[in-house]
Design a protein around this motif. Structure first.
Motif, short mmCIF file in Angstrom:
data_model
loop_
_atom_site.label_atom_id
_atom_site.label_comp_id
_atom_site.label_asym_id
_atom_site.label_seq_id
_atom_site.Cartn_x
_atom_site.Cartn_y
_atom_site.Cartn_z
N THR A 153 0.81 -1.22 0.00
CA THR A 153 0.00 0.00 0.00
C THR A 153 0.84 1.27 0.00
N GLY A 154 2.15 1.15 -0.15
CA GLY A 154 2.99 2.35 -0.14
C GLY A 154 2.82 3.07 1.18
N MET A 155 2.57 4.36 1.12
CA MET A 155 2.41 5.13 2.35
C MET A 155 0.94 5.33 2.70
N ALA A 156 0.04 4.64 1.97
CA ALA A 156 -1.39 4.91 2.14
C ALA A 156 -1.90 4.56 3.53
N MET A 157 -1.38 3.49 4.11
CA MET A 157 -1.81 3.10 5.45
C MET A 157 -0.89 3.77 6.46
N ASN A 158 -1.47 4.57 7.30
CA ASN A 158 -0.67 5.43 8.16
C ASN A 158 -0.19 4.69 9.42
N LEU A 159 0.87 3.89 9.23
CA LEU A 159 1.43 3.13 10.36
C LEU A 159 2.65 3.85 10.91
N PHE A 160 2.91 3.67 12.20
CA PHE A 160 4.02 4.37 12.85
C PHE A 160 5.39 4.05 12.23
N PRO A 161 5.72 2.76 12.02
CA PRO A 161 7.02 2.47 11.41
C PRO A 161 7.14 3.05 10.00
N LEU A 162 6.01 3.09 9.27
CA LEU A 162 6.04 3.69 7.93
C LEU A 162 6.34 5.18 8.01
#
Lengths: 273, 276
Positions: free
Chosen positions: B221-230
């Motif tokens: 999902t690239g950067m679409a899912m806003n996860l902390f490690p991302l």
């Protein structure tokens, strides 16, 4: 009786489902990489052209070579660190050993790849250590990720052999430390070293999270090329995935074989006594 | 005995390696998380992490995501582990061997397989829409990520729980039943307490792993899912370079993981029968 039969059938079906759940995602890249196209439910045709493509194009071929070089170097680094350390720690007694074994399980959880990646970025991009983007740094990053696994495997084997008796017997015959390692200890702990090596190799070959953070402009490993090709070229992606899945499966089969051999070896040891 | 001191020299490679490639870079991260833009000492990056929604939201997301993934992994893994413990030894060894393969599998290979199976034109979605007339499963969503990461979590938990179920002392259960305990009593007072420590150990591994996971998510999902490690990753990749802020977030992530492990470990010890 009938109820029991129903249960057996349900259990069988469940087992099949559980096997398929793991096997299918493992087979998908391999099937895809040997098929001409897979746009419908079933794949079409047989071809090796995607593999020929990754061998023929310098970018992919170099990626394969880079991955192999990094993985083999990381394995060598981990062996050189862990074998002497495991010997020494085993001699320090069970308590130190068990504390460190416990630590080798917890530390990778507390310092996961994202942290290792940022640590390498921060630590080695400014004096005194300016190694940013070098392949050398990638080797040590992979060695750092794999080293708990190597350490645990080697220490576990050291703890199962009676190292002191073996060493004393060898020393009484005049063997020095190096000779004891070369002719007595290493042949005894080789199963642990080998299974650790396979594990570190497999981890390094597939490593993506740290590598993408520390990658330089001059080199790319297979997973980095796979990351790019997932977007532009799904065929090449299938061939790279095929290579990586096969590596994992072979490494895993090797480890299984070794653990079976260790079991057999133990039995033989008992018989001799 | 006279060689003992020499033999400790064999620890030197380990000490050098851990010092140079673990402690040194990690201490750089900690040190630089307190450095401001003009080189001054500052807590601004930590303040940002607690006040700016672009950092608070991903942390919340990650805690939720890791929690749900762990729950699914724990339920699935316990179920498969229970089944495995009831199989014949050869069948069980086969199944558990199979379930240890995902551990070494590259996160990108898993992403590839799941794209082929569950992607927009994936095999599974064609089956769903063509033959069952159901809406397609969206792999590039939270559900998609949860399903994909379960491919790691369920096997990981299975390996732990199979061992836990195999170590369960059946004679104690029989003794309880002979003394008149009802089945539910045997479960509540004997089986669950016996299983709990191993279960929590497995849960800690999965939860800690999921707090930091970003490889497969980035590939899908690239950067679409806003996860902390991302978020940390995006701060160190070329797009939006802010290394001191990324360092502060990294330190926080380590703290969150260490705290979770600490709590789970405390509960685990508290539940262990011999510790009481």
């Amino acid at each position: 009786m009938k109820r029991k039969l129903v249960w057996t059938v349900i259990e069988r079906m469940l087992l099949v489902f559980l096997v398929v759940y793991i096997v299918f995602p493992l087979l998908v890249p391999i099937i895809f990489s040997f098929s001409i196209r897979w746009t419908d439910i079933f794949p079409d045709g047989f071809t090796t052209q995607w593999y020929q493509k990754i061998i023929a194009r310098p970018m992919y071929y170099q990626g394969l070579m880079t991955s192999l070089l990094v993985a083999i170097s990381a394995v060598v680094v981990d062996i050189l660190i862990c074998v002497p350390a495991a010997y020494s720690i085993n001699r320090l007694g069970g308590r130190v050993g068990s504390v460190l074994r416990e630590a080798s399980k917890t530390l990778p959880l507390i310092f996961p790849p994202i942290i290792v990646g940022i640590a390498f970025l921060r630590g080695f991009n400014r004096p005194p250590f300016v190694w940013g983007g070098s392949l050398f740094l990638a080797v040590f990053a992979h060695a750092a990720l794999g080293f708990p696994f190597m350490f645990r495997n080697v220490l576990a084997v050291f703890q199962t052999i009676d190292e002191r008796t073996l060493s004393e017997a060898a020393a009484s015959l005049g063997a020095n430390l190096w000779q004891r390692f070369r002719y007595v200890l290493i042949p005894n702990v080789i199963p642990g070293i080998l299974s650790g090596a396979l594990l570190v190799f497999a981890i390094s070959m597939g490593e993506f999270q740290v590598t993408i953070m520390i990658a330089g402009f001059g080199w790319r490993t297979l997973p980095l090329l796979l990351y790019r090709s997932l977007i532009d070229d799904i065929r090449v992606a299938s061939a790279i995935s095929g290579v990586l899945v096969t590596t994992s499966i072979i490494a895993f089969l090797g480890m299984t074989l070794i653990s079976m051999r260790i079991g057999a070896g133990k039995l033989r040891g008992v018989e001799r006594e | 005995m006279r060689k003992v001191s020499h033999e400790h020299l064999l620890l030197i490679p380990l000490v050098l390696f851990v010092g140079l490639f673990v402690f040194y870079p990690l201490s750089c991260v900690v040190a630089q998380s307190f450095v401001g833009s003009r080189g001054e000492l500052t807590f601004q990056h930590y303040l940002n992490a607690f006040t700016q929604s672009r950092f608070v939201t991903p942390l919340k997301n990650t805690l939720w995501f890791a929690g749900i993934c762990t729950l699914i992994g724990a339920v699935g893994g316990t179920f498969v582990g229970l089944l495995a413990s009831r199989m014949s030894p050869s069948l069980r060894n086969f199944l558990l061997s199979l379930y240890s393969i995902p551990m070494t599998l590259s996160s990108l290979v898993v992403a590839f397989s799941f794209i082929v199976l569950f992607g927009r034109h994936g095999v599974f979605n064609i089956l769903l829409s063509r033959y069952l007339g159901l809406p397609k499963f969206n792999l590039y969503s939270w559900q998609g990520l949860i399903v994909t990461y379960s491919f790691y979590n369920i096997p990981l938990m299975t390996l732990t729980m199979a061992a836990v179920f195999l170590n369960l002392d059946k004679s104690v259960i029989e003794a309880a039943r002979n003394l008149g305990a009802k089945p539910w009593q045997a479960w509540v007072y004997i089986i669950v307490p016996a299983l709990a420590p191993g279960f929590l150990a497995g849960v800690s591994i999965v939860f800690a792993g999921m707090l930091a996971a970003f490889g497969t998510a980035l590939a899908l999902t690239g950067m679409a899912m806003n996860l902390f490690p991302l978020q940390i990753y995006s701060l160190v990749s070329e797009g939006e370079l802010n290394l001191p802020q990324a360092s502060a977030l990294a330190v926080m992530l380590v703290m969150v993981i260490a705290f979770s492990l600490f709590v789970l470990n405390k509960v685990e010890r508290w539940l262990k029968p011999e510790a009481k």
